[in-house]
Design an enzyme around this catalytic site. Structure first.
Site, short mmCIF file in Angstrom:
data_model
loop_
_atom_site.label_atom_id
_atom_site.label_comp_id
_atom_site.label_asym_id
_atom_site.label_seq_id
_atom_site.Cartn_x
_atom_site.Cartn_y
_atom_site.Cartn_z
N LEU A 177 0.34 28.45 41.92
CA LEU A 177 -0.40 28.69 43.17
C LEU A 177 0.56 28.56 44.34
O LEU A 177 0.99 27.45 44.67
CB LEU A 177 -1.51 27.65 43.31
CG LEU A 177 -2.64 27.73 42.27
CD1 LEU A 177 -3.54 26.50 42.37
CD2 LEU A 177 -3.46 28.98 42.49
N GLY A 179 -0.76 29.62 49.73
CA GLY A 179 -1.20 28.93 50.95
C GLY A 179 -0.10 28.88 52.00
O GLY A 179 1.08 28.98 51.70
N ARG A 183 -0.45 21.96 57.23
CA ARG A 183 -0.05 20.61 57.62
C ARG A 183 1.47 20.45 57.75
O ARG A 183 1.95 19.46 58.29
CB ARG A 183 -0.61 19.60 56.59
CG ARG A 183 -2.11 19.43 56.68
CD ARG A 183 -2.69 18.72 55.46
NE ARG A 183 -2.90 19.62 54.32
CZ ARG A 183 -3.43 19.25 53.16
NH1 ARG A 183 -3.81 18.00 52.97
NH2 ARG A 183 -3.60 20.13 52.19
N GLN A 213 -2.91 37.26 46.68
CA GLN A 213 -4.22 36.75 47.14
C GLN A 213 -4.25 37.03 48.64
O GLN A 213 -3.64 36.31 49.42
CB GLN A 213 -4.32 35.24 46.86
CG GLN A 213 -5.65 34.64 47.26
CD GLN A 213 -5.62 33.11 47.31
OE1 GLN A 213 -4.55 32.49 47.38
NE2 GLN A 213 -6.79 32.50 47.31
N ARG A 220 37.88 24.98 52.75
CA ARG A 220 36.77 25.93 52.64
C ARG A 220 37.24 27.27 52.13
O ARG A 220 38.46 27.50 52.02
CB ARG A 220 36.09 26.10 54.02
CG ARG A 220 37.02 26.71 55.04
CD ARG A 220 36.38 26.75 56.41
NE ARG A 220 37.31 27.30 57.39
CZ ARG A 220 37.32 28.59 57.77
NH1 ARG A 220 36.45 29.44 57.28
NH2 ARG A 220 38.20 29.00 58.66
C1 UD1 Z 1 -5.30 20.24 45.54
C2 UD1 Z 1 -6.53 19.91 44.67
C3 UD1 Z 1 -6.70 18.38 44.65
C4 UD1 Z 1 -5.45 17.76 44.09
C5 UD1 Z 1 -4.21 18.19 44.86
C6 UD1 Z 1 -2.97 17.74 44.13
C7 UD1 Z 1 -8.11 21.74 44.96
C8 UD1 Z 1 -9.39 22.18 45.57
N1 UD1 Z 1 -7.70 20.50 45.24
O1 UD1 Z 1 -5.60 19.80 46.85
O2 UD1 Z 1 -7.81 18.05 43.84
O3 UD1 Z 1 -5.57 16.34 44.11
O4 UD1 Z 1 -4.16 19.63 44.98
O5 UD1 Z 1 -1.82 18.00 44.85
O6 UD1 Z 1 -7.52 22.50 44.22
N2 UD1 Z 1 -3.17 27.73 47.38
C9 UD1 Z 1 -3.27 29.09 47.13
N3 UD1 Z 1 -4.31 29.77 47.65
C10 UD1 Z 1 -5.28 29.19 48.39
C11 UD1 Z 1 -5.18 27.80 48.63
C12 UD1 Z 1 -4.10 27.11 48.12
O7 UD1 Z 1 -2.42 29.67 46.46
O8 UD1 Z 1 -6.21 29.88 48.80
C13 UD1 Z 1 -2.02 27.00 46.84
C14 UD1 Z 1 -1.18 26.31 47.88
O9 UD1 Z 1 -0.12 27.16 48.31
C15 UD1 Z 1 -0.65 25.08 47.15
C16 UD1 Z 1 -1.72 24.81 46.09
O10 UD1 Z 1 -2.50 25.97 46.02
O11 UD1 Z 1 0.58 25.34 46.52
C17 UD1 Z 1 -2.58 23.61 46.44
O12 UD1 Z 1 -3.22 23.83 47.68
P1 UD1 Z 1 -3.43 22.68 48.74
O13 UD1 Z 1 -4.12 23.24 49.92
O14 UD1 Z 1 -2.17 21.96 48.96
O15 UD1 Z 1 -4.46 21.73 47.95
P2 UD1 Z 1 -4.71 20.19 48.17
O16 UD1 Z 1 -5.57 20.00 49.35
O17 UD1 Z 1 -3.44 19.44 48.12
CA CA Z 2 -1.37 19.98 48.07
#
Ligand code: UD1
Ligand code: CA
Length: 453
Positions: free
Chosen positions: A7, A10, A14, A73, A329
């Protein structure tokens, strides 16, 4: 059969950054690269990377990693929505899908191997990596029945006060039976505080879903902000330093030292305070690095001393002394037992054995033989404003202080160069070259001027 999905769509709000979160670096490599590396033992039949925010950048950054498929996505509507994007491309897939959050860079390959083993052994619909964190804030909380079977995962912001007390968290690492997951993915809703489709909600529809606790909870550290990025860096650094200390490397003030995990060190190396070793660097047995030294993509031989210096893309052979304040270098190569000293810059040059360049020199595009002594302040004028030109200096030659070699120019063996010379023409072996005007003394000069006035 196993497929891996990462994944990485995102933005990482933050982080407060223009750069997508997964491209921020820990120990010289991006988060997403590290996540990809953590599944190196699994031999997946497919590696899918879900991209969205700055998709092109993320894709480009991984161009050297083979066999990746990128799935877009377009809108980032949550982790569940991200995995829904896989439905078309995994239509006929019947194996397991390992899902890894792209912001969890410290996972060990063995941990994933173990997760998969347990998943298969119990024929779970899903198996999740969990941990008991002293500070669980920000993570989804995991609620289990006996036998580690997960009943529910509640995101931090959706937790009530009682639920927040739970320290067992979701690591964001999941192994799914894909056909079963595919069936329930369309059931997800965005009825939560963030109005997102949460992947974690699938546990409501699947059974059995098992939690597997990771022993070293640092492994599931997720990176959401700069503070967590800094902490992850520290954790990685501690791992790397512990590893090398166990292999016989001494570190003085280790907290002030950084070492990329691509660096290789031999036993009895000593690394002193404020030193940084990066990239493809190797340090040979018994060498003392630092204090105050940066070495990147370079090879340092055995029993070398490097003090307060910068060495980039270069090689230093056994028994040399470098520094203080040396800059090597651009493929500089220093031969055995040579000494490169204070305020010396060497670029793209080969320095023979037992040669000294001890003070205040610049050598660029030069080739020096063995036993050469370069006088203080010797400079190669290697650039004519358009092109770089070579300087060649034979074995045993001694250059006088403050001499300039206007390249291209060749000096033979055992040449002596008078101090302050500007050498523009080649010099044969054994010669003395004086390329400056002879000193002239005009006696009583001050008095004659006074008289005139
Ligand atoms: C997520 C989990 C949480 C877990 C935590 C661990 C969910 C709903 N929550 O929360 O339970 O404890 O990770 O680190 O999954 N991403 C996408 N597409 C999106 C949203 C996010 O690809 O639409 C990717 C982000 O780039 C990231 C990952 O998913 O790499 C996690 O997303 P993030 O928003 O960081 O989730 P957390 O709030 O940390
Ligand atoms: Ca996260």
């Amino acid at each position: 059969m196993i497929a891996v999905a990462i994944l990485a769509a995102g933005r990482g709000t933050r982080m407060k950054s223009d750069l997508p979160k997964v491209l921020h670096q820990v120990g010289g490599r991006s988060l997403v690269e590290r996540v990809l590396e953590s599944c190196c033992l699994l031999n997946p039949s497919k590696k899918l990377v879900i991209v969205g925010y700055e998709a092109q950048l993320v894709q480009q950054s991984l161009h050297q990693v083979g066999f990746l498929e990128f799935i877009e996505q377009r809108e980032q509507l949550g982790t569940g929505h991200a995995i829904q994007q896989l439905l078309p491309c995994l239509k006929d897939f019947t194996g397991d899908l390992l899902v890894l959050n792209g912001d969890v860079p410290l996972l060990r390959p063995e941990t994933l191997e173990n997760l998969l083993k347990i998943h298969k052994l119990h024929r779970n619909a899903a198996t999740l990596l969990t941990a008991h964190l002293p500070e669980p804030k920000g993570y989804g909380r995991v609620f289990c029945d006996g036998d580690n079977l997960i009943r529910q995962i509640v995101e931090d912001r959706d937790c009530n006060a009682a639920q927040k007390q739970t320290h067992r968290v979701n690591g964001g690492i999941y192994c799914f039976n894909w056909p079963k997951l595919a069936e329930v993915l369309p059931k997800l809703s965005s009825n939560n505080d963030q109005e997102e489709y949460y992947l974690t909600d699938v546990v409501k529809y699947l059974s059995p879903v098992m939690a597997v606790d990771v022993k070293d909870y640092f492994e599931i550290s997720g990176i959401n902000d700069r503070k967590q990025l800094a902490i992850a860096n520290d954790i990685l650094q501690n791992r790397i330093k512990d590893y090398w200390m166990a292999k016989g490397v001494t570190m003085i003030a280790p907290d002030s030292i950084t070492i990329d995990d691509t660096v290789k060190l031999q036993p009895d190396v000593v690394i002193e305070a404020q030193s940084h070793l990066r990239g493809d660097t190797i340090i040979g047995k018994g060498s003392i690095i630092g204090p105050g030294t940066l070495i990147e993509n370079s090879k340092v031989g055995k029993n070398v001393i490097v003090l307060y210096s910068v060495i980039i893309d270069s090689q230093v052979a056994d028994g040399c002394r470098v520094g203080p304040y040396t800059h090597l270098r651009g493929q500089a190569r220093v031969g055995e037992s040579s000494r490169i000293g204070n305020f010396v810059e060497i670029k793209k040059s080969i320095i023979g054995q037992k040669t000294n360049v001890a003070h205040l020199s610049y050598l660029g595009d030069a080739t020096l033989g063995e036993g050469v002594n370069v006088g203080a302040g010797t400079i190669t004028a290697n650039y004519d404003g358009v092109q770089k030109h070579p300087t060649i200096i034979g074995d045993g030659t001694k250059t006088g202080a403050n001499s300039v070699f206007v390249a291209p120019v060749t000096l033979g063996e055992n040449v002596t160069v008078a101090a302050g010379s500007v050498v523009t023409d080649n010099v044969p072996d054994q010669a003395l070259v004086i390329a400056r005007k002879r000193q002239r003394i005009i006696k009583d000069w001050k008095m004659s001027i006074k008289k005139k006035n």
